[in-house]
Scaffold this active site. Structure first.
Site, PDB file in Angstrom:
ATOM      1  N   HIS A 265      38.532  44.365  42.916  1.00  7.79           N
ATOM      2  CA  HIS A 265      39.708  44.151  43.260  1.00  7.79           C
ATOM      3  C   HIS A 265      40.341  45.189  44.415  1.00  7.79           C
ATOM      4  O   HIS A 265      40.566  44.940  45.678  1.00  7.79           O
ATOM      5  CB  HIS A 265      40.809  44.077  42.122  1.00  7.79           C
ATOM      6  CG  HIS A 265      42.143  43.933  42.716  1.00  7.79           C
ATOM      7  ND1 HIS A 265      42.658  42.301  42.872  1.00  7.79           N
ATOM      8  CD2 HIS A 265      43.103  44.480  43.214  1.00  7.79           C
ATOM      9  CE1 HIS A 265      43.812  42.286  43.037  1.00  7.79           C
ATOM     10  NE2 HIS A 265      44.250  43.629  43.439  1.00  7.79           N
ATOM     11  N   GLU A 266      40.215  46.348  44.044  1.00  6.92           N
ATOM     12  CA  GLU A 266      40.729  47.468  44.649  1.00  6.92           C
ATOM     13  C   GLU A 266      39.652  47.886  46.044  1.00  6.92           C
ATOM     14  O   GLU A 266      40.004  48.254  47.080  1.00  6.92           O
ATOM     15  CB  GLU A 266      40.700  48.651  44.055  1.00  6.92           C
ATOM     16  CG  GLU A 266      41.824  48.669  42.855  1.00  6.92           C
ATOM     17  CD  GLU A 266      43.311  48.239  43.072  1.00  6.92           C
ATOM     18  OE1 GLU A 266      43.587  48.623  44.357  1.00  6.92           O
ATOM     19  OE2 GLU A 266      44.092  47.847  42.255  1.00  6.92           O
ATOM     20  N   HIS A 269      40.996  45.468  48.960  1.00 11.39           N
ATOM     21  CA  HIS A 269      41.883  46.216  49.358  1.00 11.39           C
ATOM     22  C   HIS A 269      41.550  47.788  50.402  1.00 11.39           C
ATOM     23  O   HIS A 269      41.769  47.846  51.512  1.00 11.39           O
ATOM     24  CB  HIS A 269      43.043  47.162  48.342  1.00 11.39           C
ATOM     25  CG  HIS A 269      43.999  46.064  47.663  1.00 11.39           C
ATOM     26  ND1 HIS A 269      44.874  45.483  48.387  1.00 11.39           N
ATOM     27  CD2 HIS A 269      44.467  46.418  46.395  1.00 11.39           C
ATOM     28  CE1 HIS A 269      45.532  44.999  47.582  1.00 11.39           C
ATOM     29  NE2 HIS A 269      45.467  45.373  46.402  1.00 11.39           N
ATOM     30  N   GLU A 295      46.974  41.951  49.388  1.00  6.23           N
ATOM     31  CA  GLU A 295      46.567  41.400  48.231  1.00  6.23           C
ATOM     32  C   GLU A 295      45.959  40.308  48.507  1.00  6.23           C
ATOM     33  O   GLU A 295      44.865  39.940  47.741  1.00  6.23           O
ATOM     34  CB  GLU A 295      47.877  40.799  47.560  1.00  6.23           C
ATOM     35  CG  GLU A 295      47.584  40.548  46.110  1.00  6.23           C
ATOM     36  CD  GLU A 295      47.324  41.921  45.253  1.00  6.23           C
ATOM     37  OE1 GLU A 295      47.427  43.045  45.766  1.00  6.23           O
ATOM     38  OE2 GLU A 295      46.667  41.908  44.287  1.00  6.23           O
TER      39      GLU A 295
END
Lengths: 500, 500
Positions: A265-266, A269, A295
């Site tokens: 997930h990160e 980003h 996001e």
């Protein structure tokens, strides 16, 4: 040759950008590795850097340069977009006196520090005084900006995290989802309980191996370790700067998937930050868009890609090798079923994508009540538990599972939560568009080649910086405005097996 | 009530101090953990912070406040000392235009980055162009300060690292030591070779255990891990801020003593920073004195204390336990003999205390030749090797063992090296005074109780900040001026067994 007003403005923004980068690294350090005794001094350092940026942005000369640059007919489209954004930031910053900026930053830093202990001790009362102080100051800043921008207070708060975002956009979408999710969730859970349970993975999963596996998959997706790091922190986040992106996670030796999916997930980003246009580094137009788009990039990687059957085809053997696992539990299909397991859980950051919007909607509704004054902070814990019971039919047994679980409010961040779910909706639309545009993307994922996907994201999203607004970007990329039906379709496809 | 000029000046110094703290953490991050791709951006961030500090220190208002505060008869002694130091810093800073400050900082950062690779590849030519650029800018800044202060260029450079230090002080002391060391070293090596060899310790010594042992002994000495960290870096150093002191080391699994003694050395620096007067945090009078005094604190801990027989009485069993060692090699006496082994070696940071001054003196003499223009940077590698051969009778076989070994010159630091040896002399005087003043100090060390020693250092040295100058402090504490004979006496006592 003397510099034009526009170029002098760029020089000034570069200075502000560099101070912001320094602050970003200090904030990462604080969250990831700083000893606890450094907190007071660090809060003062960050407040001072904020005051310096604020001073540079709001002094008379900046306003004069903006006025003069606006008359400059030689600017190209990027420069003009940059100027519009600079003016907007200048208007917002000028609304808030420096004393208030410093006081707010310090109160938020202090509150965040108290929260770390309060959360560990499951004791909301401990952090309440700091939270009240931080909240009051954040609202005071918000009111000052709202007045200058001609917005309602809540809209002014939202605007800080997603420029242009308004309650009038969020509320209908969230009301729609809040009406749809409970029945859909019941259905999904019913189907899930009728099917055989997926096989459990036998731990423990040593932290060192989890970290190595995370780094392997980060690198596969395209993360450049010469331009970033992976570390640990209480609340996972993506920090640092575009040339040195730092993501964090937290490990649980009984379950490696939570940390791993967090890392991926990160990584989404991080890829966005690293892919921003270098030519516009430290200029407003070169920054990432608001948090909905940010996001969308993390959720696209985590939810659309890394929890898909295609991804597990590629990653299952790597996971199995890493932990020396054996047996049917490590099959791609079983790992996929574990990775898309739906559950009524307490913790937002560990929630599946079906229940996740409920976590966000309940927080958004609480923020509305706090901002409007209908709810007092002292009553927040009970209101939080009630709201969770209402939307998810579960009630936290302590504050660490409830109101204390997330850092946001304790860091003075109000109006941020909605961007998570707007990001999920956007991710669904972007991924649908991407896979329709390039037939190599899905087979690439299945084979561990993420280049087609990342190439598409770089070109269509990352390299755009803030050249257009979030809604313009969605419209331009997906060919239509934000549309919750695409997200619902994705959930039906994945959790009803395309049957609904 | 309106603030006095003096108090407004304090507020301004506090701002400058906070920016300096931010820069210190960013510099630590760079040296210890930053990914290589972040170097360019970090160099720009640090240069910008330097420009901001420089701007705050040199603007017209600072000068006016200093003038006004000087008229204020209500100031107490600490405030007056603070004002004198602020004025001195203001005069020096005002001598150098901001453009030059920024250009110098960037050139030094860039050179340091190139050095990291050049050192690994043992290739001086690779770093020469960056070094020439950095050197020229550092000299340009130095000349500007020299002119304003009425000093020679070299004295102006020295003044940056030890205020008040002059060539006229260093040269006689160094000439004395340079004349004394070679014969003394021959004697020591002859005695050493006549005695039985100490027993070697059998490795490997895993890094994780070395780190743990380092932390144990740091804590025993008094390092507070709630106010600091231990990490790794290419060149060991003590960085961070007084409330968050960060020391680094580098590990060799074949030999644990080098990293451990390095850790204890940096702990001495760290204790000084942590012990500075909190009431004067971020004021000039609250900062540590020059690097001679700083080095006296690290060398007092490392050389006077942690390489003494008394220390090994306490630490030998802890070291043995840590590595699961057995046999006579782990006896306090054998560890002491290993820890005080004298050798003609290439690497300054690994040198014993007998040969160390030779490493410093040769660098100081090269700096004199560079600064005066008698030596060109292109000729530095050969001159370095010649100087080492001359003073230590050994010749480096590659640049990593010679001219590239230390970071200083490549970070633009010229005039710093002498402070190491002045620190060694000062440490000998301070430790002699301390042990004479408090009879509990030596038995404390033997029993692992460092409180008497640290208490004495806190009160007599750390808590003084910059209240008096380095030479005033030595005079006040030791009862007489800096005296190389005390250092020589210490070496005779330890390496001739008190016989000479």
């Amino acid at each position: 040759v003397s510099q034009t007003a526009y170029h002098r403005l760029e020089t000034r923004m570069r200075r502000i950008g560099l101070v912001g980068e320094a602050a970003a690294v200090l904030h990462w350090d604080w969250s990831a590795i700083m000893p606890v005794g450094g907190a007071d001094a660090r809060a003062e350092q960050l407040a001072e850097l904020k005051a310096i940026s604020h001073g540079l942005l709001t002094d008379t000369e900046t306003g004069e340069l903006i006025e003069a640059a606006t008359e400059d007919s030689s600017l190209d489209d990027w420069q003009r977009a940059n100027l519009v954004l600079i003016r907007r930031n200048w208007v917002k910053a000028s609304a808030v006196p420096e004393d208030l900026v410093v006081a707010t930053a310090k109160a938020c830093s202090e509150c965040e520090t108290v929260w770390r202990t309060a959360r560990a001790e499951k004791d909301f009362a401990q952090v309440l005084p700091s939270l009240e102080k931080a909240f009051d100051l954040v609202m005071e800043s918000g009111r000052a900006k709202a007045e200058r921008l001609g917005l309602d207070l809540h809209d002014a708060l939202l605007d800080d995290y997603e420029p242009g975002l308004r309650l009038a956009v969020i509320d209908p979408v969230f009301d729609d989802l809040a009406g749809w999710i409970p029945d859909f969730l019941d259905d999904v859970l019913a189907r899930q309980s009728q099917a055989p349970e997926p096989l459990a993975l036998e731990g423990p999963f040593p932290t060192a191996i989890q970290k190595q596996l995370g780094e392997t998959l980060m690198a596969a997706v395209g993360f450049d370790f010469e331009g970033g790091r992976l570390d640990e922190s209480l609340h996972p986040f993506c920090g640092g700067t575009p040339d040195d992106v730092r993501i964090t996670t937290r490990y649980d030796e009984a379950d490696f998937t939570s940390a791993l999916m967090g890392v991926l997930h990160e990584t989404g980003h991080a890829m966005y930050e690293a892919g921003l246009p270098k030519d516009w580094r430290r200029q407003s137009v070169g920054h990432s868009l608001g948090m909905s788009i940010h996001e969308s990039q993390s959720l696209l990687i985590e939810m659309q890609v890394c929890r898909s059957r295609d991804f597990f085809e590629y990653a299952a053997p790597i996971m199995q090798d890493a932990f020396g696992g054996s047996g049917a539990a490590w099959s791609p299909e079983n790992l996929y079923r574990l990775g898309t397991r739906v559950e009524r859980g307490f913790i937002r950051v560990e929630a599946d994508e079906v229940t996740y919007p409920a976590h966000v909607i309940l927080r958004h509704r609480l923020e509305k009540a706090l901002v409007s004054g209908d709810l007092k902070l002292a009553d927040l814990p009970a209101a939080f538990d009630d709201a969770m019971e209402n939307l998810l039919a579960i009630r936290p047994s302590d504050a660490a599972l409830g109101v204390l679980q997330d850092i946001h409010w304790y860091a003075g961040v109000f109006g941020y939560f909605p961007t998570y779910t707007l990001g999920a909706l956007t991710a669904a639309q972007f991924f649908q568009t991407a896979t329709q545009a390039d037939a190599a993307i899905v087979p690439g994922i299945r084979g561990g080649d993420f280049q087609p996907l990342i190439g598409w994201l770089r070109e269509n999203i990352h390299a755009m910086g803030s050249r257009v607004s979030a809604d313009e970007l969605v419209e331009a990329v997906a060919g239509k405005a934000l549309d919750p039906e695409v997200f619902k379709g994705h959930l039906r496809e994945r959790y009803w097996g395309g049957a609904g």
